[in-house]
Each structure stands twice: as C-alpha cells, then as structure tokens.
Design a protein around this motif. Structure first.
Motif, PDB file in Angstrom:
ATOM      1  N   SER A  80       0.832  -1.200   0.000  1.00  0.00           N
ATOM      2  CA  SER A  80       0.000   0.000   0.000  1.00  0.00           C
ATOM      3  C   SER A  80       0.870   1.254   0.000  1.00  0.00           C
ATOM      4  N   CYS A 116       2.446   1.739  -3.409  1.00  0.00           N
ATOM      5  CA  CYS A 116       1.474   2.278  -4.375  1.00  0.00           C
ATOM      6  C   CYS A 116       1.301   3.781  -4.187  1.00  0.00           C
ATOM      7  N   SER A 151      -3.579   1.356  -3.860  1.00  0.00           N
ATOM      8  CA  SER A 151      -3.236   1.499  -2.446  1.00  0.00           C
ATOM      9  C   SER A 151      -4.474   1.273  -1.587  1.00  0.00           C
TER      10      SER A 151
END
Length: 171
Positions: free
Chosen positions: A80, A83, A92
């Motif tokens: 996450s 991203c 994310s």
C-alpha cells in the motif's frame, strides 16, 4: 558446498544496507531459485528494489510475496505504501481495504487509507480514516499530522488545533 537461502538472504540484507543493491538483488534471486515459495525472500527483494529506486520491480516482488503469504500484514502495508509512492492511490486503497478486512484494529492501514484518500482529494473520507487510526492509537503522530492537514483542508480549525495539541503532547 550448497548455498542456503537463509544465508543468501542475510548476506543480501547486509549488501543492501551498504547500498550494494545490484549485488543484493542478485543474491536474493539466487536464494529464490533455491526456495521459490519463500515469501520473505520475495519481500526482501521487493524492499531492495524499492530502495534502489526500481519501484516497478519492487511492486512485482511484493505482489509475489503477498500471493505466497496473504496472512502477512507487513507485506500488505508495504504494498500500500509503495502504491502511494507510485501515485497509484486506487490500488493502495485496495490493499488497505484488504488489510482492514483482516486486521480492522491496525491503525497503519487506516492511516494509509487516509493518505490515499487525501491524495485523491477525498478529504471527508480521509479524515474518517485518520480519525479511526488516532482512535486506535492516540499517540500515532503520523496519523495526527495527517488528520491535522486534512482538517486544515476542510477548514476545521478547531480540529486542526486539537491535533496540534495532541502532537505536542505526544512528542
């Protein structure tokens, strides 16, 4: 003498910590040839790619680690975060949603969700995520800073002031 994945992993980590990314990556790849389904090797390879600046390869490696070990929160959290670095806020959010389904009490996933939403200029939703992170951990300074900035965007000056007080007390 046969190479062992754990020894290669440790050696690669030392190389990466010295900034020897090319050598570290080669070492991780040798270890992965020996033990292809070791999530930790893929995870560490992803971290090393990220640190070397190759975010695309980092993401591929971290996705492989997640495929092997979907029960590892740190892999999802790192994916996450990566991203967000890549400005892929939709993915994310997908990773944070998956993390929150498994670990709803994890403030890091709430904070990351808020960061992605903030960057998408969804400030109301972002504030809700940051508020949840701070509810779970009142001393989570990253979430407090993020919540303060979100409140500022929303012209919630009382909320921003309260965050500043909490930040000061937390430090």
């Amino acid at each position: 003498m046969r190479e062992r994945p754990d020894k290669l992993n440790n050696h690669a980590i030392m190389l990466a910590s010295d900034g020897e990314y090319t050598e570290a990556i080669a070492c991780f790849k040798r270890a992965i040839v020996i033990e292809r389904n070791n999530y930790l090797l893929w995870y560490n390879l992803g971290i090393t790619y990220r640190d070397s600046g190759d975010l695309s390869s980092a993401r591929s490696s971290l996705e492989k680690a997640h495929q092997i070990a979907p029960e590892k929160a740190d892999v999802l959290e790192t994916l996450s975060t990566l991203c967000i670095q890549m400005e892929d806020y939709v993915d994310s959010l997908g990773y944070t949603k998956e993390g929150l389904e498994k670990w709803p009490e994890n403030p890091a996933f709430w904070n990351l969700s808020g960061v992605a939403l903030f960057n998408m200029e969804k400030y109301e939703q972002a504030s809700e995520s940051f508020e949840q992170a701070v509810c779970l951990n009142p001393y989570y300074t990253d979430a407090l800073y993020n919540l303060r900035d979100t409140y500022t965007q929303l012209n919630n000056h009382n909320g921003a002031d309260e965050c500043n007080k909490r930040i000061k007390n937390a430090l």
